[in-house]
Each structure stands twice: as C-alpha cells, then as structure tokens.
Design a protein around this motif. Sequence first.
Motif, mmCIF file in Angstrom:
data_model
loop_
_atom_site.group_PDB
_atom_site.id
_atom_site.type_symbol
_atom_site.label_atom_id
_atom_site.label_comp_id
_atom_site.label_asym_id
_atom_site.label_seq_id
_atom_site.Cartn_x
_atom_site.Cartn_y
_atom_site.Cartn_z
ATOM 1 N N SER A 1 58.801 46.981 34.723
ATOM 2 C CA SER A 1 57.783 47.212 33.685
ATOM 3 C C SER A 1 56.408 46.719 34.135
ATOM 4 O O SER A 1 55.385 47.351 33.860
ATOM 5 N N VAL A 2 56.388 45.604 34.839
ATOM 6 C CA VAL A 2 55.133 45.072 35.368
ATOM 7 C C VAL A 2 54.581 46.006 36.444
ATOM 8 O O VAL A 2 53.385 46.293 36.482
ATOM 9 N N ALA A 3 55.469 46.495 37.301
ATOM 10 C CA ALA A 3 55.040 47.417 38.357
ATOM 11 C C ALA A 3 54.465 48.696 37.750
ATOM 12 O O ALA A 3 53.447 49.210 38.223
ATOM 13 N N ALA A 4 55.086 49.207 36.684
ATOM 14 C CA ALA A 4 54.580 50.412 36.025
ATOM 15 C C ALA A 4 53.213 50.161 35.407
ATOM 16 O O ALA A 4 52.307 51.007 35.514
ATOM 17 N N ALA A 5 53.030 49.001 34.788
ATOM 18 C CA ALA A 5 51.730 48.663 34.195
ATOM 19 C C ALA A 5 50.657 48.556 35.279
ATOM 20 O O ALA A 5 49.525 49.010 35.089
ATOM 21 N N ARG A 6 51.011 47.962 36.411
ATOM 22 C CA ARG A 6 50.053 47.852 37.522
ATOM 23 C C ARG A 6 49.666 49.224 38.060
ATOM 24 O O ARG A 6 48.517 49.474 38.385
ATOM 25 N N GLU B 1 49.696 52.058 36.419
ATOM 26 C CA GLU B 1 48.846 52.710 35.419
ATOM 27 C C GLU B 1 47.433 52.146 35.461
ATOM 28 O O GLU B 1 46.456 52.887 35.447
ATOM 29 N N LEU B 2 47.311 50.838 35.521
ATOM 30 C CA LEU B 2 45.998 50.193 35.592
ATOM 31 C C LEU B 2 45.277 50.572 36.883
ATOM 32 O O LEU B 2 44.071 50.819 36.880
ATOM 33 N N GLY B 3 46.011 50.662 37.971
ATOM 34 C CA GLY B 3 45.416 51.006 39.258
ATOM 35 C C GLY B 3 44.815 52.396 39.302
ATOM 36 O O GLY B 3 43.953 52.685 40.125
ATOM 37 N N GLN B 4 45.246 53.286 38.416
ATOM 38 C CA GLN B 4 44.702 54.644 38.379
ATOM 39 C C GLN B 4 43.420 54.742 37.561
ATOM 40 O O GLN B 4 42.739 55.753 37.586
ATOM 41 N N GLN B 5 43.068 53.678 36.837
ATOM 42 C CA GLN B 5 41.811 53.671 36.088
ATOM 43 C C GLN B 5 40.647 53.460 37.047
ATOM 44 O O GLN B 5 40.791 52.817 38.083
ATOM 45 N N THR B 6 39.489 53.960 36.664
ATOM 46 C CA THR B 6 38.289 53.684 37.451
ATOM 47 C C THR B 6 37.717 52.341 37.019
ATOM 48 O O THR B 6 38.060 51.822 35.950
ATOM 49 N N VAL B 7 36.842 51.794 37.834
ATOM 50 C CA VAL B 7 36.177 50.539 37.503
ATOM 51 C C VAL B 7 35.409 50.698 36.192
ATOM 52 O O VAL B 7 35.432 49.810 35.328
ATOM 53 N N GLU B 8 34.753 51.827 36.009
ATOM 54 C CA GLU B 8 33.982 52.063 34.793
ATOM 55 C C GLU B 8 34.896 52.089 33.563
ATOM 56 O O GLU B 8 34.594 51.462 32.540
ATOM 57 N N GLU B 9 36.017 52.789 33.639
ATOM 58 C CA GLU B 9 36.956 52.847 32.514
ATOM 59 C C GLU B 9 37.485 51.453 32.175
ATOM 60 O O GLU B 9 37.567 51.065 31.005
ATOM 61 N N CYS B 10 37.824 50.699 33.195
ATOM 62 C CA CYS B 10 38.355 49.357 32.986
ATOM 63 C C CYS B 10 37.307 48.456 32.342
ATOM 64 O O CYS B 10 37.618 47.689 31.434
ATOM 65 N N SER B 11 36.071 48.545 32.804
ATOM 66 C CA SER B 11 35.018 47.689 32.239
ATOM 67 C C SER B 11 34.758 48.029 30.775
ATOM 68 O O SER B 11 34.496 47.139 29.961
ATOM 69 N N LYS B 12 34.868 49.310 30.400
ATOM 70 C CA LYS B 12 34.671 49.702 28.993
ATOM 71 C C LYS B 12 35.792 49.170 28.111
ATOM 72 O O LYS B 12 35.569 48.893 26.935
ATOM 73 N N GLN B 13 36.983 49.015 28.645
ATOM 74 C CA GLN B 13 38.094 48.449 27.879
ATOM 75 C C GLN B 13 38.052 46.920 27.871
ATOM 76 O O GLN B 13 38.408 46.283 26.893
ATOM 77 N N TRP B 14 37.594 46.345 28.970
ATOM 78 C CA TRP B 14 37.581 44.894 29.125
ATOM 79 C C TRP B 14 36.503 44.234 28.269
ATOM 80 O O TRP B 14 36.750 43.230 27.612
ATOM 81 N N ARG B 15 35.310 44.798 28.269
ATOM 82 C CA ARG B 15 34.158 44.155 27.634
ATOM 83 C C ARG B 15 34.346 43.876 26.146
ATOM 84 O O ARG B 15 34.061 42.751 25.698
ATOM 85 N N PRO B 16 34.851 44.797 25.327
ATOM 86 C CA PRO B 16 35.011 44.481 23.897
ATOM 87 C C PRO B 16 35.985 43.324 23.624
ATOM 88 O O PRO B 16 35.885 42.663 22.592
ATOM 89 N N ARG B 17 36.899 43.062 24.533
ATOM 90 C CA ARG B 17 37.851 41.970 24.341
ATOM 91 C C ARG B 17 37.255 40.603 24.661
ATOM 92 O O ARG B 17 37.883 39.577 24.422
ATOM 93 N N GLN B 18 36.043 40.578 25.190
ATOM 94 C CA GLN B 18 35.416 39.311 25.586
ATOM 95 C C GLN B 18 34.528 38.793 24.454
ATOM 96 O O GLN B 18 33.308 38.737 24.569
ATOM 97 N N ARG B 19 35.120 38.399 23.342
ATOM 98 C CA ARG B 19 34.370 37.969 22.162
ATOM 99 C C ARG B 19 33.516 36.739 22.435
ATOM 100 O O ARG B 19 32.449 36.586 21.870
ATOM 101 N N ASN B 20 33.985 35.848 23.273
ATOM 102 C CA ASN B 20 33.249 34.616 23.545
ATOM 103 C C ASN B 20 31.957 34.855 24.320
ATOM 104 O O ASN B 20 31.144 33.949 24.455
#
Length: 147
Positions: free
Chosen positions: A69-74, A76-95
């Motif tokens: 399951s971890v390998a599958a998640a990796r 899937e995440l590895g197929q995202q672009t840096v831009e896509e990942c940053s758009k998902q990551w930034r809203p979770r950084q409330r602090n």
Amino acid sequence: MTWPDSSPAAWGPSSRTAAAPSPPAALTRNRSASGTPCEQREESGYGTQDEAIERLTQLYAEKKTTAPSVAAARRELGQQTVEECSKQWRPRQRNLTDCSTGWHVDSSINVHIVPRLGSRKLNSVTPMVVERFLDEMETAGSAEETR
C-alpha cells in the motif's frame, strides 16, 4: 606475414583513451502490480561502480521491506508534477499563515520553483536536480546583487 595495418598503433586511438569514461550509473527497473516491467530509469553521478552497486542494493532492500500500500501511494505521488504537489501541499500548511510567511512561501513557489521545476514529475526530482536548481538560484541571486 603480418598485414600492414595490424599493429595496434595503426588502429588509431582506442575507445578507452579517446574519451574520458562516464561515471557509473545505477539502472533501476520497476515492476507493476502484476510483476511485469513497467518503468526503467537511470540514475547517474556515482563516482565508482561500487557506489552504483550500493545504491541498487539499497533500492532492492527498500522494495522488499516496503508495504504494497505504501509502494502504491509512492507510485501515485511520484506521477504528480511539482506544481500539482505544491498546490495540494500549501493549503495544508496552516501554521504558515501567521504574519506574511504564507504569502512569502506562495510567492517563492510561484516565482522560483514552479517556473523551473513545475512540470517535472516528483519521481524525477533527484538530489542532482535539486543541486542544479539551488546553484541556479545562487547564480541568479549573485547577478542581482551586482546590479
């Protein structure tokens, strides 16, 4: 009797002396869930063949100890672009929203990271890619300071 061009000197430069050898590369092969080969990627920049072999051994050990399951998640995440990942990551950084820190992080991502690395798949971002990015940023900063 020997042929006129049979001496090694007449053969011209050998492939060993004509060009500097390229550094060893570690070739990684990934397999799909069904066990068929699906992706092959080369990592370069290892100083010796032993370092390349050590890296392959490390990758093999990680694959054997990683849960499916971890390998599958990796994957899937590895197929995202840096831009896509940053758009998902930034809203979770409330602090980061205190003061102007959140705005500064958004600006840095949009001005520096996305234009240079945004279209790259996450699984292709290697330490060498990050090193080149940082070198480029330092060079750009030095050029601005001299103006």
